[in-house]
Design a protein around this motif. Structure first.
Motif, PDB file in Angstrom:
ATOM      1  N   ASP A 177      -4.101   1.804   9.775  1.00 52.00           N
ATOM      2  CA  ASP A 177      -3.452   1.274   8.577  1.00 52.00           C
ATOM      3  C   ASP A 177      -2.236   2.092   8.149  1.00 52.00           C
ATOM      4  OD1 ASP A 177      -5.226  -0.812   8.415  1.00 52.00           O
ATOM      5  OD2 ASP A 177      -6.574   0.194   7.022  1.00 52.00           O
ATOM      6  N   ALA A 178      -2.193   3.357   8.523  1.00 52.16           N
ATOM      7  CA  ALA A 178      -1.062   4.221   8.151  1.00 52.16           C
ATOM      8  C   ALA A 178      -0.219   4.594   9.363  1.00 52.16           C
ATOM      9  CB  ALA A 178      -1.579   5.483   7.465  1.00 52.16           C
ATOM     10  N   ASP A 179      -0.385   3.852  10.453  1.00 50.38           N
ATOM     11  CA  ASP A 179       0.320   4.156  11.703  1.00 50.38           C
ATOM     12  C   ASP A 179       1.533   3.231  11.830  1.00 50.38           C
ATOM     13  OD1 ASP A 179       1.131   4.144  14.451  1.00 50.38           O
ATOM     14  OD2 ASP A 179      -0.801   4.983  15.028  1.00 50.38           O
ATOM     15  N   GLN A 180       2.729   3.806  11.775  1.00 45.94           N
ATOM     16  CA  GLN A 180       3.945   3.008  11.800  1.00 45.94           C
ATOM     17  C   GLN A 180       4.100   2.257  13.118  1.00 45.94           C
ATOM     18  OE1 GLN A 180       6.107   2.464   9.278  1.00 45.94           O
ATOM     19  NE2 GLN A 180       7.173   1.008  10.601  1.00 45.94           N
ATOM     20  N   THR A 181       3.743   2.899  14.221  1.00 48.75           N
ATOM     21  CA  THR A 181       3.850   2.240  15.526  1.00 48.75           C
ATOM     22  C   THR A 181       2.883   1.069  15.620  1.00 48.75           C
ATOM     23  OG1 THR A 181       4.501   4.329  16.566  1.00 48.75           O
ATOM     24  CG2 THR A 181       3.732   2.579  18.020  1.00 48.75           C
ATOM     25  N   ALA A 182       1.671   1.267  15.110  1.00 53.75           N
ATOM     26  CA  ALA A 182       0.696   0.175  15.108  1.00 53.75           C
ATOM     27  C   ALA A 182       1.199  -0.992  14.267  1.00 53.75           C
ATOM     28  CB  ALA A 182      -0.639   0.677  14.576  1.00 53.75           C
ATOM     29  N   GLU A 183       1.844  -0.695  13.153  1.00 53.64           N
ATOM     30  CA  GLU A 183       2.385  -1.748  12.297  1.00 53.64           C
ATOM     31  C   GLU A 183       3.479  -2.529  13.018  1.00 53.64           C
ATOM     32  OE1 GLU A 183       4.599  -2.301   7.954  1.00 53.64           O
ATOM     33  OE2 GLU A 183       3.689  -0.379   8.494  1.00 53.64           O
ATOM     34  N   GLU A 184       4.332  -1.834  13.726  1.00 50.07           N
ATOM     35  CA  GLU A 184       5.398  -2.516  14.463  1.00 50.07           C
ATOM     36  C   GLU A 184       4.807  -3.441  15.528  1.00 50.07           C
ATOM     37  OE1 GLU A 184       7.833   0.625  15.928  1.00 50.07           O
ATOM     38  OE2 GLU A 184       8.670   1.132  13.958  1.00 50.07           O
ATOM     39  N   ARG A 185       3.770  -2.981  16.199  1.00 45.34           N
ATOM     40  CA  ARG A 185       3.123  -3.833  17.209  1.00 45.34           C
ATOM     41  C   ARG A 185       2.475  -5.046  16.554  1.00 45.34           C
ATOM     42  NH1 ARG A 185       1.043   1.377  19.519  1.00 45.34           N
ATOM     43  NH2 ARG A 185       2.324   1.815  21.353  1.00 45.34           N
ATOM     44  N   ALA A 186       1.784  -4.806  15.438  1.00 40.06           N
ATOM     45  CA  ALA A 186       1.044  -5.884  14.790  1.00 40.06           C
ATOM     46  C   ALA A 186       1.952  -7.009  14.315  1.00 40.06           C
ATOM     47  CB  ALA A 186       0.239  -5.327  13.620  1.00 40.06           C
ATOM     48  N   TYR A 187       3.156  -6.656  13.852  1.00 42.65           N
ATOM     49  CA  TYR A 187       4.074  -7.662  13.325  1.00 42.65           C
ATOM     50  C   TYR A 187       5.134  -8.100  14.337  1.00 42.65           C
ATOM     51  CZ  TYR A 187       2.075  -7.085   8.687  1.00 42.65           C
ATOM     52  OH  TYR A 187       1.201  -7.068   7.616  1.00 42.65           O
ATOM     53  N   PRO A 196     -11.960  -5.963   3.499  1.00 40.67           N
ATOM     54  CA  PRO A 196     -11.513  -6.397   2.176  1.00 40.67           C
ATOM     55  C   PRO A 196     -10.328  -5.602   1.640  1.00 40.67           C
ATOM     56  CG  PRO A 196     -13.526  -5.114   1.999  1.00 40.67           C
ATOM     57  CD  PRO A 196     -13.285  -5.319   3.466  1.00 40.67           C
ATOM     58  N   ALA A 197     -10.183  -4.351   2.058  1.00 38.11           N
ATOM     59  CA  ALA A 197      -9.111  -3.507   1.535  1.00 38.11           C
ATOM     60  C   ALA A 197      -7.761  -3.949   2.089  1.00 38.11           C
ATOM     61  CB  ALA A 197      -9.367  -2.041   1.888  1.00 38.11           C
ATOM     62  N   VAL A 198      -6.767  -4.030   1.213  1.00 38.44           N
ATOM     63  CA  VAL A 198      -5.436  -4.444   1.635  1.00 38.44           C
ATOM     64  C   VAL A 198      -4.817  -3.361   2.513  1.00 38.44           C
ATOM     65  CG1 VAL A 198      -3.123  -5.069   0.858  1.00 38.44           C
ATOM     66  CG2 VAL A 198      -5.123  -5.826  -0.427  1.00 38.44           C
ATOM     67  N   GLY A 199      -4.323  -3.766   3.660  1.00 42.46           N
ATOM     68  CA  GLY A 199      -3.715  -2.841   4.600  1.00 42.46           C
ATOM     69  C   GLY A 199      -3.311  -3.607   5.840  1.00 42.46           C
ATOM     70  N   LEU A 200      -2.946  -2.890   6.878  1.00 43.19           N
ATOM     71  CA  LEU A 200      -2.447  -3.524   8.097  1.00 43.19           C
ATOM     72  C   LEU A 200      -3.457  -4.495   8.694  1.00 43.19           C
ATOM     73  CD1 LEU A 200      -0.226  -3.667  10.287  1.00 43.19           C
ATOM     74  CD2 LEU A 200      -1.393  -1.779  11.445  1.00 43.19           C
ATOM     75  N   ARG A 201      -4.719  -4.090   8.765  1.00 41.07           N
ATOM     76  CA  ARG A 201      -5.741  -4.931   9.396  1.00 41.07           C
ATOM     77  C   ARG A 201      -6.115  -6.133   8.533  1.00 41.07           C
ATOM     78  NH1 ARG A 201     -10.270  -1.905   9.311  1.00 41.07           N
ATOM     79  NH2 ARG A 201      -9.244  -0.454   7.896  1.00 41.07           N
ATOM     80  N   HIS A 202      -5.771  -6.063   7.278  1.00 41.08           N
ATOM     81  CA  HIS A 202      -6.022  -7.162   6.356  1.00 41.08           C
ATOM     82  C   HIS A 202      -4.876  -8.183   6.385  1.00 41.08           C
ATOM     83  CE1 HIS A 202      -7.594  -8.880   2.523  1.00 41.08           C
ATOM     84  NE2 HIS A 202      -6.317  -9.067   2.250  1.00 41.08           N
ATOM     85  N   LEU A 203      -3.651  -7.686   6.486  1.00 43.62           N
ATOM     86  CA  LEU A 203      -2.481  -8.546   6.327  1.00 43.62           C
ATOM     87  C   LEU A 203      -1.913  -9.082   7.641  1.00 43.62           C
ATOM     88  CD1 LEU A 203      -0.610  -6.521   3.558  1.00 43.62           C
ATOM     89  CD2 LEU A 203      -2.007  -8.568   3.265  1.00 43.62           C
ATOM     90  N   SER A 204      -1.839  -8.244   8.664  1.00 48.45           N
ATOM     91  CA  SER A 204      -1.168  -8.679   9.898  1.00 48.45           C
ATOM     92  C   SER A 204      -1.826  -9.892  10.561  1.00 48.45           C
ATOM     93  CB  SER A 204      -1.059  -7.517  10.896  1.00 48.45           C
ATOM     94  OG  SER A 204      -2.320  -7.011  11.258  1.00 48.45           O
ATOM     95  N   PRO A 205      -3.156 -10.081  10.489  1.00 50.75           N
ATOM     96  CA  PRO A 205      -3.732 -11.286  11.085  1.00 50.75           C
ATOM     97  C   PRO A 205      -3.196 -12.579  10.488  1.00 50.75           C
ATOM     98  CG  PRO A 205      -5.451  -9.666  10.738  1.00 50.75           C
ATOM     99  CD  PRO A 205      -4.223  -9.149  10.049  1.00 50.75           C
ATOM    100  N   LEU A 206      -2.711 -12.526   9.243  1.00 51.96           N
ATOM    101  CA  LEU A 206      -2.119 -13.718   8.646  1.00 51.96           C
ATOM    102  C   LEU A 206      -0.846 -14.125   9.383  1.00 51.96           C
ATOM    103  CD1 LEU A 206      -2.524 -12.751   4.876  1.00 51.96           C
ATOM    104  CD2 LEU A 206      -3.919 -14.375   6.174  1.00 51.96           C
ATOM    105  N   PHE A 207      -0.190 -13.159   9.995  1.00 53.18           N
ATOM    106  CA  PHE A 207       1.005 -13.433  10.790  1.00 53.18           C
ATOM    107  C   PHE A 207       0.637 -14.066  12.130  1.00 53.18           C
ATOM    108  CE2 PHE A 207       3.990 -11.438  13.984  1.00 53.18           C
ATOM    109  CZ  PHE A 207       5.022 -12.343  13.798  1.00 53.18           C
TER     110      PHE A 207
END
Length: 263
Positions: free
Chosen positions: A106-116, A138-149
């Motif tokens: 959730d706090a990994d910038q590289t993981a976020e770039e991959r997810a989006y 349930p907690a808002v974060g990368l694993r909560h939001l990126s699947p919506l993309f």
């Protein structure tokens, strides 16, 4: 992202189950949606367990220790590794398991770039499954939001309570403000779950939801011990396969889940 060469499958449907509140039955609904996807005997289903509690993984593998395996599984998606789905105790349902260290992404910038990245949904659709069911934390974060993309459909289970409705509305706000521009074809439905319609306050909230959101809110699923009993069998099973469940309950769950996977 390091991926194997894949061929995008236009028939793959990605369904994400989400709410910004714990307890509305996300994992139970994800489990049942996976089995609803098997109504066609030739279907193949993949489950992604993005919750660090890994409860869906435990139900699908009948293994409490699966969450202790902190390498591989769904984490491969964020690591840029080729995903290696594992077999489960449920024929035709494979799994990228969740584990207790998923929070690190959730706090990994590289993981976020991959997810989006645009590669991620294409990668998932190229894995060769008819349905991909995603259970989220349930907690808002990368694993909560990126699947919506990544998804085609977002399913928002909620209980007929103020906190449940608030979590539901928060998800819709995120979709409207942040996701719709990235994924304009995303559909959503709400599922009233764990409802006791003998309680006046719950009936009133159920009515309010239907008045404000219309047929986007599917049939209300009541609180029944038979659902929990079916999930706690070894291996777990959907309630419509549980002999102890009333026919009305079996039919209701099967109809709602079939309606979602067929959208």
């Amino acid at each position: 992202m390091q991926t194997r060469k894949t061929q995008k499958s236009p028939k793959t449907k990605i369904i994400v189950v989400i709410n910004q509140k714990g307890g509305p039955g996300k994992t139970t609904l994800s489990f049942h949606l996976a089995h609803a996807g098997l109504e066609n005997e030739h279907s193949k289903v993949l489950c992604l367990d993005l919750d660090s509690q890994g409860t869906l993984s435990q139900y699908l593998t009948d293994d409490l220790d699966v969450i202790s395996v902190t390498q591989g599984g769904v984490g491969d998606l964020f690591e840029g590794a080729t995903p290696q789905p594992q077999k489960t105790t449920h024929p035709q349902i494979d799994l990228l398991h969740g584990h207790r260290e998923l929070d690190r992404y959730d706090a990994d910038q590289t993981a976020e770039e991959r997810a989006y990245s645009t590669e991620m949904p294409d990668l998932l659709r190229g894995l060769g499954y008819d349905y991909i069911i995603i259970d989220t934390p349930p907690a808002v974060g990368l694993r909560h939001l990126s699947p919506l993309f990544w998804a085609d459909i977002v399913v928002i289970p909620l209980e007929p309570a103020m906190s449940g409705i608030s979590g539901f509305q928060n998800v819709l706000q995120v979709v409207d403000e942040s996701i719709s521009a990235l994924n304009p074809k995303l559909k959503w439905v709400g599922v009233m779950n764990r409802a006791n319609m003998r309680v006046k306050s719950q009936r009133e909230k159920d009515t309010w939801m239907r008045k404000n959101y219309g047929n986007k809110i599917l049939a209300t699923l009541s609180t029944r011990t038979a659902v929990a009993e079916a999930m706690e069998e070894s291996p777990a099973r959907p309630v419509w396969s549980h002999r102890g469940a009333p026919k009305e309950l079996r039919d209701q769950w099967r109809q709602v889940c079939a309606e979602i996977v067929c959208k």
